[in-house]
Design a protein around this motif. Structure first.
Motif, PDB file in Angstrom:
ATOM      1  N   ARG A  50     -10.964   0.797  -4.257  1.00 22.17           N
ATOM      2  CA  ARG A  50     -10.020   1.775  -3.716  1.00 22.17           C
ATOM      3  C   ARG A  50     -10.725   2.761  -2.801  1.00 22.17           C
ATOM      4  O   ARG A  50     -10.236   3.083  -1.711  1.00 22.17           O
ATOM      5  CB  ARG A  50      -9.326   2.506  -4.861  1.00 22.17           C
ATOM      6  N   TYR A  87     -10.096   3.038   5.900  1.00 25.36           N
ATOM      7  CA  TYR A  87      -8.823   3.426   6.511  1.00 25.36           C
ATOM      8  C   TYR A  87      -8.963   4.736   7.281  1.00 25.36           C
ATOM      9  O   TYR A  87      -8.498   4.860   8.423  1.00 25.36           O
ATOM     10  CB  TYR A  87      -7.752   3.544   5.432  1.00 25.36           C
ATOM     11  N   ARG A  96      -5.562  -5.112  -7.732  1.00 22.00           N
ATOM     12  CA  ARG A  96      -4.719  -4.909  -6.547  1.00 22.00           C
ATOM     13  C   ARG A  96      -5.485  -4.277  -5.395  1.00 22.00           C
ATOM     14  O   ARG A  96      -5.329  -4.710  -4.244  1.00 22.00           O
ATOM     15  CB  ARG A  96      -3.518  -4.041  -6.909  1.00 22.00           C
ATOM     16  N   TRP A  97      -6.328  -3.263  -5.679  1.00 25.64           N
ATOM     17  CA  TRP A  97      -7.060  -2.623  -4.586  1.00 25.64           C
ATOM     18  C   TRP A  97      -8.060  -3.588  -3.954  1.00 25.64           C
ATOM     19  O   TRP A  97      -8.244  -3.601  -2.736  1.00 25.64           O
ATOM     20  CB  TRP A  97      -7.782  -1.377  -5.087  1.00 25.64           C
ATOM     21  N   PHE A 101     -11.683   1.093   0.432  1.00 24.97           N
ATOM     22  CA  PHE A 101     -10.502   0.939   1.284  1.00 24.97           C
ATOM     23  C   PHE A 101     -10.122   2.266   1.937  1.00 24.97           C
ATOM     24  O   PHE A 101      -9.801   2.335   3.127  1.00 24.97           O
ATOM     25  CB  PHE A 101      -9.337   0.407   0.448  1.00 24.97           C
ATOM     26  N   LYS A 102     -10.206   3.343   1.144  1.00 26.51           N
ATOM     27  CA  LYS A 102      -9.881   4.669   1.668  1.00 26.51           C
ATOM     28  C   LYS A 102     -10.839   5.066   2.789  1.00 26.51           C
ATOM     29  O   LYS A 102     -10.415   5.553   3.852  1.00 26.51           O
ATOM     30  CB  LYS A 102      -9.937   5.686   0.533  1.00 26.51           C
ATOM     31  N   TYR A 161      -7.269  -7.316   4.322  1.00 29.13           N
ATOM     32  CA  TYR A 161      -7.168  -6.504   5.534  1.00 29.13           C
ATOM     33  C   TYR A 161      -8.049  -7.139   6.613  1.00 29.13           C
ATOM     34  O   TYR A 161      -9.275  -7.225   6.461  1.00 29.13           O
ATOM     35  CB  TYR A 161      -7.611  -5.087   5.220  1.00 29.13           C
ATOM     36  N   LEU A 213       2.218   1.957  -3.470  1.00 26.04           N
ATOM     37  CA  LEU A 213       1.178   2.364  -4.419  1.00 26.04           C
ATOM     38  C   LEU A 213       0.867   3.849  -4.270  1.00 26.04           C
ATOM     39  O   LEU A 213       0.668   4.558  -5.255  1.00 26.04           O
ATOM     40  CB  LEU A 213      -0.091   1.538  -4.197  1.00 26.04           C
ATOM     41  N   LEU A 270       0.802  -1.222   0.000  1.00 24.65           N
ATOM     42  CA  LEU A 270       0.000   0.000   0.000  1.00 24.65           C
ATOM     43  C   LEU A 270       0.837   1.275   0.000  1.00 24.65           C
ATOM     44  O   LEU A 270       0.569   2.184  -0.791  1.00 24.65           O
ATOM     45  CB  LEU A 270      -0.954  -0.018   1.197  1.00 24.65           C
ATOM     46  N   LEU A 301      -6.010  -5.900  -1.737  1.00 23.85           N
ATOM     47  CA  LEU A 301      -5.600  -5.246  -0.493  1.00 23.85           C
ATOM     48  C   LEU A 301      -6.758  -5.153   0.501  1.00 23.85           C
ATOM     49  O   LEU A 301      -6.603  -5.404   1.698  1.00 23.85           O
ATOM     50  CB  LEU A 301      -5.044  -3.852  -0.791  1.00 23.85           C
ATOM     51  N   TYR A 302      -7.935  -4.782  -0.023  1.00 20.29           N
ATOM     52  CA  TYR A 302      -9.081  -4.623   0.879  1.00 20.29           C
ATOM     53  C   TYR A 302      -9.459  -5.955   1.524  1.00 20.29           C
ATOM     54  O   TYR A 302      -9.620  -6.052   2.752  1.00 20.29           O
ATOM     55  CB  TYR A 302     -10.271  -4.044   0.117  1.00 20.29           C
TER      56      TYR A 302
END
Length: 837
Positions: A72, A79, A44-45, A75-76, A52, A23, A20, A48-49
């Motif tokens: 994305r 986070y 990829r996003w 995920f944002k 987690y 990126l 992360l 990643l999510y």
């Protein structure tokens, strides 16, 4: 380095290995690299999510199979939300020394578990400092005493959810804390797993089992991706709490209780929480995506396909079009009765022509017939005429009766828009409540907002009482064992865009001065009524679709007094709207169609105002006014019902004025006298049974406040005035009554039988200033022993006699012209007094 120096597919493959932070750095190189990083959303996003461990699928628990619009962005959002609890870190870590000597302290990680630094959570907390991270390793962690959090810390379970269980009672006395990836169970000495009175607590990806969580204002909480099994969340005077993407299952009481007015004192987290809520995607409708839930109406019921025909609003048909398929219209070449009412017919004569005469009539007769004009049906629904119902015709409603979208309604009603946009108290969104007793209970001036939730298989979904306010937007509420939404004791708020169906009691139950705004909902397939308003309940019920309920779509009783406007109420197994037991209400501009019983049913002291409604295609009567029913029926269009247009008892004393009653299967307006209310009336109607909601009806009478009956008109006689009654299957007006009745200034035209039939009238029936024309038999027939006064009527061009009377009749100053039989036929039993102008 340029992104275009290699194929994009190769770049995406290389970037898929980056963590992360890298990126993020790559996205800052240039615009081309930024767009390249964005293009990794589904690869990829997403990876990643889902990798987690501190969150779940972004659409869990309601739609875990539906991917978000952007992994994305999801995920944002998560986070940023997970770091919200540390927003006051700069304030707490500020040294008392000069700013020159301020420094950022490094956060420590304290490990708890067998073989690690600490053996218990309590010992780790004793050694912790501000914002330290306490990591609980897999196993069962049980605390024998109450845990008191005095400094902000983060307590996280290591590994997958379910591997770390914590049996503890935690009392937060610090300003902020976060708990993540844990299974909470109550300690042996207290049912409370967590409580706070002033600080902010954040729960992420936790399970709670068989206990309680308590937050008192000015404390706040933020809960996301958590499961509550038989757990009660109690929020008292909270200024703001957020429960998002959570599951509540198996509650023995309420899952969430919101009590007390939001505290005017706010802690540090209030502003940050408010900003986080406003920055996240909203469920408020937009012009591009405004639809009421993803409900497939075609798979359940075809909402707007009429029984066999449609409504033609914008056609150019003549207002005097003949009735198609009327039961008694034109089926015989001659009308012959035992009372001497035998008159030859002209098969090709028009219902609405000025003269039914043949070509061989002399000129004097023709000149005389042109000296009058038949008054046909008046235009309705914004100046249009209703033609005969045609098989397969589509429904074209005028703009005043078309449903608006929720977005359009909120744009028109700024107060509703402000209410829908406001956030106060508790915000519950995208949660699932299932398989328990209660969902959300809001009481004692509490405030709660619910968006995009699912409530299913509960005793009830939401209860709002004692001056509390709720905002409910786009929720699904179904298969409740009682009412879906229950408001009592001056509860209120906004209920908009919800899908409420398959509940055992009413979809929405409004009582005891509650006054909500119910807007743009679908309320359907209930085992009882769609909406019930009783016990001085009020409310504005607007722009809803209410259909396929087992009992009345809207049921008003015991001084209930709502405003019901612009709804579509259809395909119910009983009445569309029922007003009983002193119910009131303003019912205006609704479309009420295809209901099994009366479109509107008024009985036992009901006093509504019905104005400008379209009541059509019913399998029984359009409007039923039963024993002791009252009220005002004004400007309604009552069309193509299988039974009568209006069926009423003269003892009910309604005021029926300026309605358009046409193409109904039996009588246009039928007046009967049956005071005992038992048995079946001559028209085959059975009184609708009363049904109480959640309790004995007699108990309500002692609780009612005697408000002034503003809707009650001072009428001592049933009144039928200024209506257009045309093209009905039998008589336009049928009277079988023992009470006074006034029939004034109506247009009674082209009905399949007589214009007016008076079969029984022991008290005086006054018929004055009406136009009675072009009916398929006589204009008026009066049976023996009936008392009728005819004054100032125009009786024209009927296919039988003008007036046939066996009874006690007074005929004064009437125009009886152009009828195919006699103008006035007096039968042997008649006692008639006649006077010309």
């Amino acid at each position: 380095m340029e992104a275009g120096s290699l194929p994009l597919e190769l770049w995406r493959m290389i970037l898929a290995y980056l963590p992360l932070p890298d990126l993020g750095r790559c996205s800052l190189v240039c615009r081309a690299w930024y767009e390249l990083i964005l293009s990794l959303d589904r690869t990829r996003w997403r990876q990643l999510y889902l990798g987690y461990t501190e969150c779940r699928h972004p659409n869990w628990p309601n739609q875990p199979d539906v991917e978000p619009e952007s992994w994305r962005e999801a995920f944002k959002q998560h986070y940023l939300a997970s770091k919200m609890w540390t927003k006051n870190a700069a304030i707490l870590e500020t040294s008392v020394c000069f700013s020159l000597f301020r420094r950022r302290r490094t956060r420590r990680t304290l490990s708890v578990g067998p073989g690690h630094e600490f053996h218990s959570l309590g010992s780790a907390l004793a050694m912790s400092s501000l914002f330290d991270r306490i990591l609980l390793f897999p196993g069962l962690h049980e605390e024998q005493g109450e845990i008191i959090l005095k400094v902000p810390v983060e307590i996280v379970g290591h590994g997958k959810l379910g591997e770390v269980a914590l049996l503890a009672s935690i009392d937060q006395q610090c300003s902020t804390t976060r708990l993540c990836n844990l299974v909470f169970m109550p300690a042996w000495f207290s049912p409370f797993m967590f409580k706070t009175t002033s600080g902010h607590v954040q729960f992420d990806n936790c399970n709670f089992e068989n206990g309680h969580i308590q937050v008192h204002g000015p404390g706040t909480c933020q809960v996301k991706f958590c499961t509550f099994k038989n757990t009660h969340v109690f929020l008292h005077n909270v200024p703001l709490c957020v429960l998002e993407n959570c599951e509540f299952v198996g509650s023995e009481n309420n899952s969430v209780t919101v009590e007390g007015h939001p505290s005017s004192e706010n802690n540090w987290a209030y502003t940050h929480l408010l900003g986080l809520i406003r920055s996240s995607p909203s469920v408020l409708p937009t012009e591009d995506s405004d639809s009421l839930m993803s409900l497939d109406l075609e798979s359940r019921d075809q909402a707007w396909s009429p029984r066999t025909c449609g409504i033609v609003i914008e056609g150019s048909q003549s207002p005097t079009s003949p009735a198609a398929g009327s039961p008694k219209a034109g089926s015989q070449e001659a009308e012959v009765g035992s009372d001497g009412e035998g008159v030859a017919r002209t098969p090709d004569s028009s219902d609405g022509g000025l003269s039914p005469s043949g070509e061989d009539e002399d000129e004097d007769q023709l000149t005389y017939r042109l000296s009058y004009q038949v008054q046909g049906p008046r235009p309705v629904l914004g100046g249009s005429f209703l033609g005969p119902p045609l098989p397969g015709a589509s429904i074209q409603l005028p703009s005043c009766l078309v449903l608006n979208s929720l977005h359009q309604e909120l744009q028109k009603d700024r107060e509703a828009m402000a209410l829908a946009s406001s956030v106060q108290g508790c915000l519950i969104r995208k949660c699932l409540f299932r398989d328990g007793k209660g969902g959300v209970f809001v009481c004692s001036y509490g405030r709660a907002k619910m968006e995009g939730n699912i409530f299913r298989n509960l005793t009830y979904a939401v209860r709002c009482i004692h001056n509390s306010k709720i905002i409910m937007l786009r929720n699904h509420i179904h298969h409740c064992r009682a009412s879906g939404i229950f408001l009592r004791l001056e509860g209120g708020g906004l209920i908009a865009g919800n899908n409420i169906y398959d509940n055992a009691e009413a979809g929405v139950d409004i009582r005891k001065k509650s006054n909500p705004l119910i807007l743009c909902n679908q309320i359907h397939h209930g085992l009882r009524s769609g909406i019930v308003v009783l016990g001085n309940g009020k409310g504005i019920i607007r722009n809803n679709q209410i259909f396929s309920n087992k009992e009345a779509g809207i049921y008003i009783l015991y001084h209930g007094n709502p405003v019901v406007s612009r709804n579509h109420i259809f395909k119910g197994s009983a009445a569309g709207i029922a007003v009983n037991e002193n119910g009131r209400g303003l019912i205006t501009e609704n479309v009420i169609q295809e209901n099994q019983w009366g479109g509107v049913d008024i009985r036992r002291g009901g006093v509504p105002i019905l104005r400008s409604n379209l009541i059509c295609f019913g399998y029984s009567d359009g409007v039923v006014v039963g024993d002791e029913g009252k009220g005002l029926l004004e400007g309604n269009t009552i069309y193509a019902n299988k039974g009568c247009g209006v069926w009423m008892m003269s003892s009910s004393l309604p005021h029926i004025t300026s309605n358009h009653v046409s193409y109904n299967g039996v009588y246009g307006v039928a007046v009967f006298s049956q005071k005992d209310g038992s048995g079946e009336s001559p028209g085959g109607h059975v009184a609708q049974e009363n049904f109480g909601e959640d309790g004995d009806a007699t108990l309500w009478e002692t609780e009612l406040e005697k408000d002034d009956d503003l809707l009650c008109r001072p009428i001592a006689t049933a009144l039928v005035e200024s209506n257009t009654v045309n093209h009905n299957g039998a008589s336009g007006l049928y009277v079988q009554s023992s009470e006074l009745l006034h029939v004034i200034t109506n247009v009674i035209h082209a009905n399949g039988d007589r214009g007016i039939t008076v079969a029984q009238s022991s008290q005086l029936t006054r018929v004055a200033n009406n136009s009675i024309s072009c009916n398929h038999q006589s204009g008026v027939k009066v049976e023996a022993q009936c008392k009728v006064e005819f004054r100032g009527n125009g009786i024209y061009d009927n296919r039988g006699h003008g007036i046939i009377t066996k009874g006690d009749s007074t005929v004064i100053e009437n125009d009886i012209i152009g009828n195919q039989g006699s103008g006035l036929q007096l039968l042997p039993t008649s006692d008639t007094k006649s006077r010309s102008p």
